[in-house]
Design a protein around this motif. Structure first.
Motif, short mmCIF file in Angstrom:
data_model
loop_
_atom_site.label_atom_id
_atom_site.label_comp_id
_atom_site.label_asym_id
_atom_site.label_seq_id
_atom_site.Cartn_x
_atom_site.Cartn_y
_atom_site.Cartn_z
N GLY A 304 -0.04 -7.94 2.52
CA GLY A 304 0.13 -6.61 3.09
C GLY A 304 -0.99 -5.66 2.72
O GLY A 304 -1.23 -4.67 3.42
N GLN A 540 6.34 -3.43 -0.49
CA GLN A 540 6.96 -3.97 0.71
C GLN A 540 7.23 -2.83 1.68
O GLN A 540 7.24 -1.66 1.32
CB GLN A 540 8.27 -4.69 0.35
CG GLN A 540 8.08 -5.84 -0.65
CD GLN A 540 7.39 -7.05 -0.03
OE1 GLN A 540 7.00 -7.02 1.13
NE2 GLN A 540 7.25 -8.11 -0.80
N VAL A 541 7.48 -3.18 2.93
CA VAL A 541 7.66 -2.18 3.98
C VAL A 541 8.70 -1.15 3.56
O VAL A 541 9.83 -1.50 3.18
CB VAL A 541 8.10 -2.86 5.29
CG1 VAL A 541 8.38 -1.81 6.36
CG2 VAL A 541 7.02 -3.82 5.76
N ASP A 542 8.32 0.12 3.59
CA ASP A 542 9.24 1.20 3.23
C ASP A 542 10.03 1.59 4.47
O ASP A 542 9.67 2.51 5.20
CB ASP A 542 8.43 2.39 2.69
CG ASP A 542 9.33 3.52 2.22
OD1 ASP A 542 10.56 3.32 2.18
OD2 ASP A 542 8.80 4.60 1.91
N VAL A 543 11.12 0.86 4.69
CA VAL A 543 11.91 1.10 5.90
C VAL A 543 12.58 2.47 5.87
O VAL A 543 12.78 3.10 6.91
CB VAL A 543 12.96 -0.02 6.08
CG1 VAL A 543 13.98 0.01 4.97
CG2 VAL A 543 13.64 0.08 7.43
N LEU A 611 15.28 -5.66 7.23
CA LEU A 611 14.06 -5.96 6.47
C LEU A 611 14.34 -6.24 5.00
O LEU A 611 13.68 -5.71 4.10
CB LEU A 611 13.05 -4.81 6.60
CG LEU A 611 12.41 -4.62 7.98
CD1 LEU A 611 11.46 -3.44 7.97
CD2 LEU A 611 11.70 -5.87 8.44
#
Length: 637
Positions: A304, A540-543, A611
């Motif tokens: 990422g 990691q993706v900060d949803v 996610l």
């Protein structure tokens, strides 16, 4: 290579920058991450060169097997290529499309013979061109079946790709060919085949009109075919910061000779470095596996961050990539075991680097890295003499035995044992500091003065060296090797065994994969954890950052519905929200609704799994100010 000067202003996203070189390769590789501007560079290069052909990534447009939009917008190629539109097709070809390929094959029998012969050899296809009511059609026959079909509509993408690529590669009308992502739709073996064909045609077009200069914009390690240092020198490297693309086309012969030793070692795995702005080099595959697992356990992503972990196969192999990365402007990171400082060429790689020298000078210790390392060697030699002076007890007995087993010190230079001995002492110092300090107390006296070996001085010098190297993203494990930091490693700390390291790494990965808090990871791995945190990574993706925008609207709609419809129950409220917020049906739902007097209420909104996040909830009421984020997302009870 050819002496060909290129100098042109770069387009956006670059700003007021110029690309310059006095030489180019016969085959040039344009590499870098997505979004770094390679395709825009290729189009600008095509305009600058003038007599060049460009094949863009949408080169098969108009040759689709299925176009779902054709039934709505019309299928302009259902009957083939209309002769009355040939000029337009050729103009589209100049913009990067491959739609003029079939016209070229009709007009040039020499091209058709070469392409048909090649595809027939590879795929057992016969190609022919026919006219039908003023329209040109390309057809193919599979093997000896005699069954004919439309090549542009019914053939697989890979074969159509090769049809287009080979036609324009074999076409000698243009001395320059620029191809954006030649690997599209091609199996790795056919990527390798295509680059073989490119090599046959690549050359100096001024000396041989059948040769051409080729520029390949690629993300594929199979397209990067390195056979000599000239191939590596023909790389043009792009970065996400949109600095001027880096190249080493003009480097001198001395540097070329050094780098030529790297070429035979660059395998498909190592080629990742050319596609990343900030690759991470480690010494071996076990190091790579553990570092990747530790980053995942931390909840961060290496990929990422646009990075990758490359196991080079030993410290000397890592050294070979240091200079290469510096030349291409890569913000690469290098993770070394401590032995690399005392054996091999790490010192030579950085001894003249201004950043390292300036750090040491500002630290007030020296401005000569090699000399400063030599002084550490001297202090460690004194420590070794003292530790061998008498038998050691307790935790240091094994250290004494290891040093003794290296044989007479007079032979250590021949067997490269000085490096092993120095690493062993520093490993012991990191594990049993008090015992080592006690063993090195000043007891020897020479010519009326005490000969001292001070632990703090050794530690201080090693710390300065480690910190200086870190200025160039070179991370040295000052406690020894990676396995020194693994609690599950059960072997000798000085005489390391690969099988025990393999076992320890597997056990550590299994343990941390089950879920370990970051504070516990830090405590478990110490300095190794600190170093790993310095390597490129991204959370990691900060949803939630995006989720909250939609949640605010949902809360507002809920409050409006409850206020305006005082008699509605939960089911009616939910049905209404499913209508006005239909896109949110699979994300948000109302689990509980409690009404009170004066339109006061409380409710629980459930958030679906997303996610990797488990189900969660939000408690809201008539007083919740959603616009001010006056709510909290918590775990589902």
């Amino acid at each position: 290579m050819i002496n060909k000067s290129l100098s042109f202003e770069l387009p956006l996203p670059w700003q007021n920058k110029t690309f310059d070189t006095s030489r180019i390769g016969y085959i040039n590789f344009l590499v870098g991450p997505n979004g770094s501007g390679k395709s825009k560079f290729g189009k600008t290069l095509k305009d600058y060169l003038g007599n060049a052909r460009l094949l863009g990534t949408d080169r098969l447009r108009g040759m689709e097997q299925n176009d779902p939009l054709a039934s709505y917008h019309g299928d302009y190629f259902s009957n083939g290529l209309a002769k009355t539109h040939f000029n337009q097709y050729k103009m589209a070809g100049q913009q990067g499309l491959g739609i003029d390929t079939i016209i070229l094959l009709e007009e040039r029998m020499d091209l058709r013979i070469q392409v048909e012969a090649t595809l027939s050899h590879l795929f057992n296809r016969k190609i022919y061109i026919e006219w039908d009511s003023g329209n040109l059609l390309a057809r193919a026959v599979l093997g000896d079946s005699g069954v004919s079909y439309r090549l542009d509509r019914d053939e697989c993408h890979g074969i159509k790709e090769l049809l287009v690529l080979l036609t324009h590669l074999y076409n000698n009308e243009y001395p320059y060919l620029i191809i954006d992502e030649p690997e599209l739709n091609l199996h790795p073996q056919y990527q390798a085949f295509f680059i073989q064909e490119v090599r046959k045609l690549a050359g100096n077009p001024t000396l041989d009109p059948n040769k051409k200069i080729v520029f390949l914009v690629t993300h594929s390690p199979f397209i990067l075919d390195f056979r000599t240092i000239e191939d590596v020198k023909s790389i043009i490297s792009f970065s996400l910061d949109h600095s001027v693309p880096k190249h080493i086309l003009d480097i001198d012969e001395k540097v070329s000779l050094r780098l030529s030793k790297v070429v035979p070692r660059i395998n498909t795995h190592h080629k990742q470095l050319f596609f990343s702005d900030n690759p991470i080099f480690v010494e071996g595959i076990l190091d790579a596996q553990f570092i990747a697992s530790l980053q995942e356990a931390r909840g961060v992503s290496v990929a990422g961050a646009g990075s990758c972990i490359i196991d080079a196969g030993g410290c000397e192999e890592v050294n070979r990539y240091v200079e290469l990365c510096l030349l291409f402007g890569k913000k690469a990171h290098f993770l070394y075991d401590l032995d690399s400082l005392f054996s091999g060429n790490l010192r030579a790689c950085v001894k003249d680097d201004e950043t390292v020298q300036n750090f040491l000078a500002h630290a007030g210790v020296a401005n000569d890295f090699a000399k400063y390392c030599g002084e550490l060697d001297k202090k460690l030699t004194e420590a070794i003499d003292r530790l061998l002076h008498k038998p050691l007890q307790g935790q240091l007995s094994r250290l004494h035995q290891f040093l003794s087993d290296l044989g007479p010190k007079s032979d250590w230079d021949k067997k490269k044992n000085w490096g092993k001995a120095r690493v062993a002492v520093l490993t012991a110092l990191s594990l049993y500091r008090d015992e080592v300090a006690n063993a090195l107390k000043p007891v020897l006296e020479t010519e009326g003065r005490k000969q001292t070996v001070i632990v703090e001085e050794i530690e201080g010098r090693l710390n300065q060296i480690t910190t200086a190297l870190r200025q160039k993203n070179i991370h040295l494990l000052s406690g020894g090797t990676l396995e020194r930091y693994l609690p599950q490693y059960s072997g000798d700390r000085y005489d390391l065994k690969d099988d025990l390291k393999r076992q320890a790494v597997a056990e550590e990965i299994e343990q941390i994969s089950a879920g370990v808090a970051e504070t516990d990871l830090a405590s478990r791995y110490g300095e190794l954890f600190v170093v790993v945190c310095l390597l490129p990574s991204k959370i990691q993706v900060d949803v939630d950052r995006v989720l909250k925008d939609y949640l605010r609207r949902y809360i507002h709609e809920l409050q409006v519905a409850v206020t305006n419809h005082q008699n509605w129950k939960l089911e009616q409220i939910q049905s209404h929200l499913n209508t006005v917020q239909s896109a949110a049906v699979k994300i948000f739902s109302i689990e509980d609704l409690q009404r009170n007097e004066n339109n006061h209420f409380s409710a629980v909104i459930v958030i679906s799994e997303m996610l990797g996040q488990e189900r969660r909830l939000v408690r809201v009421s008539h007083q919740t100010n959603a616009g001010m984020d006056d709510f909290e997302i918590t775990n589902y009870r």
